[in-house]
Write an enzyme that holds these catalytic residues in place. Structure first.
Site, PDB file in Angstrom:
ATOM      1  N   ASP A 157      39.033  79.639  73.270  1.00 24.81           N
ATOM      2  CA  ASP A 157      38.193  79.124  72.196  1.00 24.81           C
ATOM      3  C   ASP A 157      38.106  80.082  71.010  1.00 24.81           C
ATOM      4  OD1 ASP A 157      37.681  77.319  74.185  1.00 24.81           O
ATOM      5  OD2 ASP A 157      35.501  77.468  74.065  1.00 24.81           O
ATOM      6  N   ASP A 158      37.663  79.530  69.899  1.00 23.81           N
ATOM      7  CA  ASP A 158      37.191  80.272  68.711  1.00 23.81           C
ATOM      8  C   ASP A 158      38.291  80.808  67.799  1.00 23.81           C
ATOM      9  OD1 ASP A 158      34.796  79.802  69.945  1.00 23.81           O
ATOM     10  OD2 ASP A 158      34.190  81.887  70.154  1.00 23.81           O
ATOM     11  N   HIS A 217      37.275  72.671  68.045  1.00 20.59           N
ATOM     12  CA  HIS A 217      36.040  73.410  68.388  1.00 20.59           C
ATOM     13  C   HIS A 217      35.131  73.441  67.149  1.00 20.59           C
ATOM     14  CE1 HIS A 217      33.689  75.809  71.070  1.00 20.59           C
ATOM     15  NE2 HIS A 217      33.980  77.000  70.578  1.00 20.59           N
ATOM     16  N   HIS A 231      31.660  76.173  63.975  1.00 14.70           N
ATOM     17  CA  HIS A 231      31.027  76.620  65.213  1.00 14.70           C
ATOM     18  C   HIS A 231      29.500  76.635  65.183  1.00 14.70           C
ATOM     19  CE1 HIS A 231      30.586  78.817  69.016  1.00 14.70           C
ATOM     20  NE2 HIS A 231      31.876  78.646  69.221  1.00 14.70           N
ATOM     21  N   HIS A 246      38.155  83.353  75.345  1.00  9.69           N
ATOM     22  CA  HIS A 246      38.120  83.357  73.876  1.00  9.69           C
ATOM     23  C   HIS A 246      39.207  84.274  73.353  1.00  9.69           C
ATOM     24  CE1 HIS A 246      34.125  82.188  75.317  1.00  9.69           C
ATOM     25  NE2 HIS A 246      34.034  81.463  74.210  1.00  9.69           N
TER      26      HIS A 246
HETATM   27 ZN    ZN Z   1      33.146  78.855  70.882  1.00 11.88          ZN
END
Ligand code: ZN
Length: 482
Positions: free
Chosen positions: A288-289, A338, A342, A432
């Protein structure tokens, strides 16, 4: 990796009338000087060589929700230090001012979100506009801070440094605000550097002064900004101010990334197939991210191991590093959504949720030529409004059942241990790729899980022919919970 990105059309991105979003100009207005003078000139970060992003985060499973992203320019270490400092200071203040909550604490939780845009990027000057959203009790408070790096004088300059004195500027701004009506508290406008900490230029060379929520009036005012006409501001500018103004007039505008997703074929992995997760031991690694500074290295590790993964990318990072998203797709990974910046979707209005998801859909589709089919809601936070909007946009929601807590971990071996210990057939493992620790943990994870007979697949492959349904929430290779 060289920067590459071409657009059929060019449009200007406007700062919208509300604190949280940005509106994009309609295609009809392309290449024209904006009618709205407080629209700032923003630069497409994908055209800037040596630019990557840094992410400070509490992880997706913490009690406090923190997500701070800011740019990092290879050839501007002083600017990077300043941005690091600003980010760390924000985080510290937020941590001190909010009570600690654990991962099981009820929502809504306190949240800090910072994203960024470039207001200039030339050989003479770089400008970075940080937008902070803070959710402490019931509402968001948004604030802006624009810093400049003067490459000629090699100095980092806060926005007040664009002018030689704040006094004459204050008088002009107060006059302009009078026109906004009686709700504006123009007496609150004083020659105070904190009030003038976010200034940039529009493409016509007018100085745009932006105020934070509640600074000069009630929150209901939305975005409060004033454009000081170029001819009035010209005599007030410092050397740095002049360079910033020139840069804004020459800027390559940001591409229009709208909150209304474009339609392209649904995203699939180009290398899917040949795996039957009902028989084989499958596990889905999810990252993620990103993309971020360590993503290239991670892709190399995955390629060497012949492993595929699912990347839940953040829209602003996709826009800054599109070449990494290209590489993901080329290597057979699945690129998923995502959101744009965020924020916890459960604290947003329905139109903001649609915008946060839709803009990321657009940014990813633009790059990979396929529309994402999976959404990981930031912090795993969902409510009925979120699932209903995801359903409408054709997105299945994917959370996780193995948390490596890599956002809070500095030891790669510990991250690897949690991933390996938690793995089971059908597991969805949360990691991540914006953390160095995580990327350093990946070789051991791949090696140890391979030795245990696991195959690394993308999330939809876990479900095989049963498929995944938009609007439902998936935690592992078993059927959805809701
Ligand atoms: Zn995230």
């Amino acid at each position: 990796m060289p920067k590459k990105r071409f657009f059929g059309g060019i449009a200007l991105i406007a700062a919208a009338s509300t604190g949280c979003g940005m509106a994009t100009a309609s295609p009809e207005r392309e290449l024209t000087i904006p009618a709205e003078p407080t629209m700032i000139s923003f630069v497409d970060p994908s055209h800037v060589d040596g630019l990557t992003t840094r992410t400070l985060t509490s992880g997706d499973a913490g009690g406090r929700e923190v997500h701070i992203v800011y740019p990092d320019l290879r050839d501007a270490p002083d600017l990077n230090r300043k941005l690091d400092d600003l980010a760390q200071t924000r985080l510290r203040r937020f941590t001190e001012s909010t009570e600690s909550t654990d991962a099981d604490a009820p929502r809504p939780r306190p949240e800090l979100n910072v994203d960024w845009q470039l207001t200039a990027a030339t050989d003479d000057i770089v400008g970075v506009r940080l937008r902070t959203g803070e959710f402490a009790g019931a509402n968001w408070a948004n604030s802006l801070h624009t810093v400049w790096y003067d490459r000629v004088s090699e100095k980092v300059v806060d926005s007040p440094g664009l002018v030689t004195s704040l006094n004459p500027l204050t008088t002009i701004v107060r006059e302009q605000l009078r026109k906004r009506g009686s709700e504006v508290d123009y007496d609150a406008v004083r020659p105070d550097p904190d009030l003038f900490d976010s200034m940039a230029f529009n493409p016509a060379g007018d100085l745009v002064v932006e105020f934070d929520d509640y600074q000069v009036g009630p929150g209901s005012l939305g975005r409060v900004a004033v454009a000081v006409p170029g001819e009035l501001v010209e005599p007030l500018l410092s050397e740095t101010g002049r360079r910033a103004r020139e840069a804004a007039k020459e800027a390559t505008p940001s591409p229009a990334i709208s909150g209304t997703p474009t339609t392209s074929p649904p995203a699939t992995s180009a290398k899917a197939g040949g795996v039957d997760c009902e028989k084989d031991k499958c596990v889905a690694l999810t990252f993620d991210d990103g993309p971020g500074p360590y993503t290239g290295e991670l892709l190399e590790e995955l390629r060497k191991a012949g492993a595929r993964a699912t990347f839940f990318t953040v829209g602003t990072n996709v826009a800054a590093s599109p070449e990494l998203v290209d590489a993901m797709r080329e290597q057979g990974h699945l690129v998923a959504n995502h959101t744009w910046s965020h924020r916890d979707l459960t604290k947003l209005s329905s139109s903001k949720i649609t915008d946060a998801i839709g803009r990321a859909q657009s940014a990813i589709s633009l790059e990979v030529g396929q529309t994402p089919t999976l959404l990981r809601p930031p912090y795993g936070a969902v409510n009925e409004q979120v699932t209903s909007i995801a359903r409408k946009l054709g997105l299945a929601l994917v959370n996780w059942d193995v948390d490596t807590t890599d956002g809070r971990e500095r030891n790669p071996a510990a991250v690897a241990r949690r991933a390996v210990a938690g793995a089971h057939p059908g597991a969805i493992i949360l990691m991540h790729d914006v953390h160095r620790t995580t990327v350093e943990a990946v070789p051991a994870i791949l090696r140890q899980l391979t030795a245990k007979g696991y195959t690394f697949v993308t999330v939809p492959e876990l479900y095989g022919s049963a498929g995944m349904q938009p609007g439902r929430i998936y935690y592992s290779g078993k059927q959805p919970l809701t």
